[in-house]
Design an enzyme around this catalytic site. Structure first.
Site, short mmCIF file in Angstrom:
data_model
loop_
_atom_site.label_atom_id
_atom_site.label_comp_id
_atom_site.label_asym_id
_atom_site.label_seq_id
_atom_site.Cartn_x
_atom_site.Cartn_y
_atom_site.Cartn_z
N CYS A 116 40.53 44.73 33.53
CA CYS A 116 39.53 44.11 34.18
C CYS A 116 38.59 44.94 34.47
CB CYS A 116 39.78 43.67 35.27
SG CYS A 116 41.41 42.36 35.28
N HIS A 253 33.99 43.21 40.39
CA HIS A 253 34.63 42.51 39.64
C HIS A 253 35.50 41.10 40.23
CE1 HIS A 253 38.16 41.06 37.08
NE2 HIS A 253 39.20 41.66 38.01
N ASN A 283 39.29 34.74 37.63
CA ASN A 283 39.38 36.48 37.13
C ASN A 283 39.40 36.30 35.67
OD1 ASN A 283 39.82 39.13 36.45
ND2 ASN A 283 41.83 39.07 37.57
#
Length: 326
Positions: A116, A253, A283
């Site tokens: 990520c 994020h 996500n």
């Protein structure tokens, strides 16, 4: 004394798959509900890649929009760094595949896998190239098709992830741009958030290798993420001699709304100055920060001259930040 060179964001772009999957639709597949997902994560829907939509095709579309916004032609790009943990192929890299689709030839093109945190790592690498004088116009992409490795029977993970891509064009500038980047990793925590199957480990020739999936110990990841990002905020501000109130925008994020809110609280920043897209995108791993950045720029929220903090945390563990004057 030589003039300092910065990496300035000249253009942003993003791309999302056509199909949108709501929480209610997921509730028809696993034991969950819109209320359960939204309360715990802030997610309401996510985009899921369909036939013909790949990590490379999404990255290409985002890159083309970023290049158009920057007024840059393919021949001007002299570096491509592609953040992804879901490449089209093991090799060639997604960067090379996208390079060919964009009609760019000859410049360095490579992938960065930091889960990520992939885009934050990728933009940091590109920044170093520009600062050193080895590149003048860099294309940085974060793109994922994580839903292709999600276990749709695991309600603890399948509700979290979506597909998408974002991109920026960085140009060398003598006045302003990226002020600093800060990267970290801790491989000892790998089994709290990981995929257990690879080429050299976990793969069993001649057997069903459908074990490619996301495994996560959610509560532990949450605790580590909040602590790491807290420390990262302090490190970034201290390195630049800044106070937390100097930051105009936080672009984090987009993994979980509670983590985003915890980071904003650390900065003493109202949520009105935090870019949140997790409700719409879920996500998207390395795609999430550039997707959110592009939305912030195109909506008119982020303006030239403002101080912007990008930050991310991902499997590895990896975590990092980018402080820039947009």
């Amino acid at each position: 004394m030589s003039e300092r060179i910065y990496s300035r964001i000249a253009g942003t772009g993003s791309a999302l798959p056509a199909r949108v999957v709501s929480n209610d639709e997921l509730a028809q597949r696993v034991e969950t509900s819109d209320e359960w997902i939204a309360t715990r994560t802030g997610i309401r829907q996510r985009h899921v890649a369909g036939e013909g939509e790949t990590t490379v095709s999404l990255g290409r579309d985002a890159a083309l929009r970023a290049m158009e916004a920057a007024g840059v032609e393919p021949g001007e790009i002299d570096l491509i760094v592609f953040g992804t943990t879901t490449p089209n192929l093991i090799f060639p890299s997604s960067a090379c595949l996208m390079q060919a689709e964009l009609g760019i030839a000859g410049c360095p093109a490579f992938d960065v896998n930091a889960a990520c945190c992939g885009f934050v790592y990728a933009i940091s690498v590109a920044d170093k190239f520009i600062r050193s004088g080895d590149a003048k116009t860099a294309l940085v992409v974060g793109s994922e098709t994580l839903t292709r490795m999600v276990d749709w029977s695991d309600r603890s993970t399948c509700v979290l992830f979506g597909d998408g891509a974002g991109a920026v064009v960085l140009k060398a500038d003598s006045a302003t741009g990226i002020l600093s980047t800060h990267l970290h990793a801790d491989g000892a925590k790998k089994e709290l958030l990981w995929n257990p199957v690879g080429v050299s480990e976990g793969f069993k020739p001649g057997e069903d290798n459908a074990g490619v999936r996301v495994l996560m110990t959610g509560n532990e990841v949450f605790k580590h993420a909040v602590r790491a990002l807290d420390s990262l905020v302090d490190e970034t501000l201290e390195a630049n001699g800044l106070d937390r109130h100097d930051i105009d925008w936080l672009i984090p994020h987009q993994a979980n709304l509670r983590i985003i809110e915890a980071t904003a609280k650390r900065l003493d920043m109202p949520m009105e100055r935090v870019i949140v897209t997790v409700d719409k995108h879920g996500n998207t791993s390395s795609g999430s920060v550039p997707l959110a950045l592009d939305e912030a720029v195109r909506s008119g929220k982020v303006q030239r001259g403002q101080l912007v903090l990008l930050e991310a945390f991902g499997g590895g563990f990896t975590w990092g930040s980018v402080l820039l004057r947009y």
